[in-house]
Design a protein around this motif. Structure first.
Motif, PDB file in Angstrom:
ATOM      1  N   ALA A  49     -37.015 -46.138  26.627  1.00 25.02           N
ATOM      2  CA  ALA A  49     -36.893 -46.955  27.975  1.00 25.02           C
ATOM      3  C   ALA A  49     -35.623 -47.830  28.018  1.00 25.02           C
ATOM      4  O   ALA A  49     -34.826 -48.449  28.648  1.00 25.02           O
ATOM      5  N   HIS A  50     -34.518 -47.868  26.722  1.00 28.80           N
ATOM      6  CA  HIS A  50     -33.272 -48.522  26.125  1.00 28.80           C
ATOM      7  C   HIS A  50     -32.103 -47.346  25.478  1.00 28.80           C
ATOM      8  O   HIS A  50     -33.091 -46.556  24.866  1.00 28.80           O
ATOM      9  N   ILE A  51     -31.420 -48.232  25.519  1.00 28.69           N
ATOM     10  CA  ILE A  51     -30.060 -47.662  25.174  1.00 28.69           C
ATOM     11  C   ILE A  51     -30.190 -48.914  23.960  1.00 28.69           C
ATOM     12  O   ILE A  51     -29.765 -50.013  24.265  1.00 28.69           O
ATOM     13  N   SER A  52     -29.541 -48.800  22.962  1.00 33.49           N
ATOM     14  CA  SER A  52     -29.995 -49.747  21.308  1.00 33.49           C
ATOM     15  C   SER A  52     -28.339 -49.318  21.112  1.00 33.49           C
ATOM     16  O   SER A  52     -27.865 -48.178  20.619  1.00 33.49           O
ATOM     17  N   ILE A  53     -27.338 -50.916  20.863  1.00 34.14           N
ATOM     18  CA  ILE A  53     -26.028 -50.125  20.784  1.00 34.14           C
ATOM     19  C   ILE A  53     -26.305 -50.843  18.902  1.00 34.14           C
ATOM     20  O   ILE A  53     -26.561 -51.965  18.878  1.00 34.14           O
ATOM     21  N   VAL A  54     -25.828 -49.822  17.831  1.00 31.28           N
ATOM     22  CA  VAL A  54     -25.652 -50.769  17.144  1.00 31.28           C
ATOM     23  C   VAL A  54     -24.319 -50.586  16.223  1.00 31.28           C
ATOM     24  O   VAL A  54     -23.288 -49.685  15.880  1.00 31.28           O
ATOM     25  N   ASP A  55     -23.713 -52.040  15.626  1.00 28.87           N
ATOM     26  CA  ASP A  55     -22.671 -52.114  14.929  1.00 28.87           C
ATOM     27  C   ASP A  55     -23.013 -51.534  13.197  1.00 28.87           C
ATOM     28  O   ASP A  55     -24.129 -52.697  11.944  1.00 28.87           O
ATOM     29  N   PRO A  56     -23.026 -51.016  12.724  1.00 25.93           N
ATOM     30  CA  PRO A  56     -22.993 -50.391  11.063  1.00 25.93           C
ATOM     31  C   PRO A  56     -22.423 -51.455  10.099  1.00 25.93           C
ATOM     32  O   PRO A  56     -22.423 -51.789   8.763  1.00 25.93           O
ATOM     33  N   HIS A  63     -26.256 -54.644  21.089  1.00 30.09           N
ATOM     34  CA  HIS A  63     -26.673 -54.971  22.769  1.00 30.09           C
ATOM     35  C   HIS A  63     -27.538 -54.086  22.813  1.00 30.09           C
ATOM     36  O   HIS A  63     -27.846 -53.271  22.044  1.00 30.09           O
ATOM     37  N   GLU A  64     -28.462 -53.986  23.768  1.00 23.53           N
ATOM     38  CA  GLU A  64     -29.373 -53.418  24.440  1.00 23.53           C
ATOM     39  C   GLU A  64     -29.153 -53.234  25.311  1.00 23.53           C
ATOM     40  O   GLU A  64     -29.333 -54.335  26.660  1.00 23.53           O
ATOM     41  N   ILE A  65     -29.642 -52.213  25.651  1.00 22.12           N
ATOM     42  CA  ILE A  65     -29.261 -51.585  27.661  1.00 22.12           C
ATOM     43  C   ILE A  65     -30.711 -50.996  28.242  1.00 22.12           C
ATOM     44  O   ILE A  65     -31.163 -49.911  27.581  1.00 22.12           O
ATOM     45  N   ASP A  66     -31.357 -51.494  29.475  1.00 22.39           N
ATOM     46  CA  ASP A  66     -32.200 -50.871  29.864  1.00 22.39           C
ATOM     47  C   ASP A  66     -32.063 -49.160  30.236  1.00 22.39           C
ATOM     48  O   ASP A  66     -30.905 -49.005  30.978  1.00 22.39           O
ATOM     49  N   SER A  67     -32.946 -48.758  30.283  1.00 20.82           N
ATOM     50  CA  SER A  67     -32.925 -47.042  30.611  1.00 20.82           C
ATOM     51  C   SER A  67     -32.951 -46.929  32.673  1.00 20.82           C
ATOM     52  O   SER A  67     -33.554 -48.059  33.010  1.00 20.82           O
ATOM     53  N   VAL A  68     -32.065 -46.262  32.645  1.00 24.35           N
ATOM     54  CA  VAL A  68     -31.710 -45.886  34.867  1.00 24.35           C
ATOM     55  C   VAL A  68     -33.185 -44.756  34.467  1.00 24.35           C
ATOM     56  O   VAL A  68     -33.128 -45.027  36.145  1.00 24.35           O
ATOM     57  N   ASP A  69     -33.863 -44.515  33.934  1.00 24.33           N
ATOM     58  CA  ASP A  69     -34.632 -43.532  34.260  1.00 24.33           C
ATOM     59  C   ASP A  69     -36.312 -44.118  34.404  1.00 24.33           C
ATOM     60  O   ASP A  69     -37.241 -43.165  33.735  1.00 24.33           O
ATOM     61  N   PHE A  95     -23.937 -43.383  34.198  1.00 27.01           N
ATOM     62  CA  PHE A  95     -22.565 -44.343  33.187  1.00 27.01           C
ATOM     63  C   PHE A  95     -22.482 -45.930  33.002  1.00 27.01           C
ATOM     64  O   PHE A  95     -22.326 -46.168  33.849  1.00 27.01           O
ATOM     65  N   TYR A  96     -22.468 -46.290  31.571  1.00 33.60           N
ATOM     66  CA  TYR A  96     -22.860 -47.665  31.408  1.00 33.60           C
ATOM     67  C   TYR A  96     -21.288 -47.927  30.950  1.00 33.60           C
ATOM     68  O   TYR A  96     -20.678 -47.356  30.008  1.00 33.60           O
ATOM     69  N   ASP A  97     -20.946 -48.958  31.297  1.00 37.23           N
ATOM     70  CA  ASP A  97     -19.703 -49.141  31.402  1.00 37.23           C
ATOM     71  C   ASP A  97     -20.084 -50.786  30.581  1.00 37.23           C
ATOM     72  O   ASP A  97     -20.180 -51.854  30.657  1.00 37.23           O
ATOM     73  N   MET A  98     -19.291 -50.392  28.980  1.00 38.20           N
ATOM     74  CA  MET A  98     -19.546 -51.172  27.942  1.00 38.20           C
ATOM     75  C   MET A  98     -18.583 -52.760  28.035  1.00 38.20           C
ATOM     76  O   MET A  98     -18.769 -53.700  28.277  1.00 38.20           O
ATOM     77  N   ARG A  99     -17.440 -52.926  28.904  1.00 37.94           N
ATOM     78  CA  ARG A  99     -16.652 -54.026  29.720  1.00 37.94           C
ATOM     79  C   ARG A  99     -17.530 -54.445  30.492  1.00 37.94           C
ATOM     80  O   ARG A  99     -17.460 -55.899  29.792  1.00 37.94           O
ATOM     81  N   ALA A 100     -18.143 -54.669  31.571  1.00 40.06           N
ATOM     82  CA  ALA A 100     -18.612 -54.989  32.871  1.00 40.06           C
ATOM     83  C   ALA A 100     -20.349 -55.200  32.315  1.00 40.06           C
ATOM     84  O   ALA A 100     -20.259 -56.145  33.137  1.00 40.06           O
TER      85      ALA A 100
END
Length: 162
Positions: A49-56, A63-69, A95-100
């Motif tokens: 249910a999510h997209i996780s943004i990982v900085d190695p 950053h965490e993003i909820d899925s649209v599905d 399409f998720y815009d990281m800037r906005a």
């Protein structure tokens, strides 16, 4: 970086094939896809249910993003520049815009009763998940492909978006 099904991403030293660090994910259900943005050195990990943004560089989720599905799973990702293209288990392309820090929105029809939503439908079918997606070299055309999410169902689909 590699993705495990038990809720971790592991960063590797490619020169020696040694693990450098193991980063625990917050959302651990159905981690099935991973994409890298080499321009900014970030990774996107898709889960149920999510997209996780990982900085190695910091070994952390930034950053965490909820899925649209709606819990049907993030099944494919493409992370390029500031846009994350997502193929979902419910057959939606978003399409998720990281800037906005928001999803791009679309009108569902061309008449006065149109509704705005944050995804595109792949077409008819029962839970036609998007398991793969790839842009052409120019970035103007997108291929998506997939099939039923549920075990025992048959079929497949392929779409070229321009």
């Amino acid at each position: 970086m590699t993705l495990s099904t038990i809720g971790y991403v592991r960063l590797w030293d490619a020169s020696y094939l040694n693990p450098v660090t193991k980063i625990p994910l917050i959302h651990t259900n159905e981690n099935v896809c991973l994409s890298m943005n080499s321009k900014v050195n970030l990774y996107a990990v898709g889960s149920q249910a999510h997209i996780s943004i990982v900085d190695p560089r910091t070994s952390s989720i930034v950053h965490e993003i909820d899925s649209v599905d709606e819990g049907w799973g993030v099944r494919s990702l493409n992370f390029d520049d500031h846009i994350i293209t997502t193929g979902g288990g419910y057959g939606r392309l978003s399409f998720y815009d990281m800037r906005a820090q928001s999803y791009l929105t679309f009108n569902t029809s061309n008449d006065e009763s149109s509704v705005t939503c944050n995804y595109k439908e792949t077409g008819s079918g029962w839970l036609n998940a998007i398991y793969t997606l790839s842009y052409d070299e120019s970035g103007t055309m997108l291929f998506t492909g997939g099939g039923p999410l549920q075990l025992g169902l048959k079929g497949s689909h392929a779409t070229i978006w321009s």
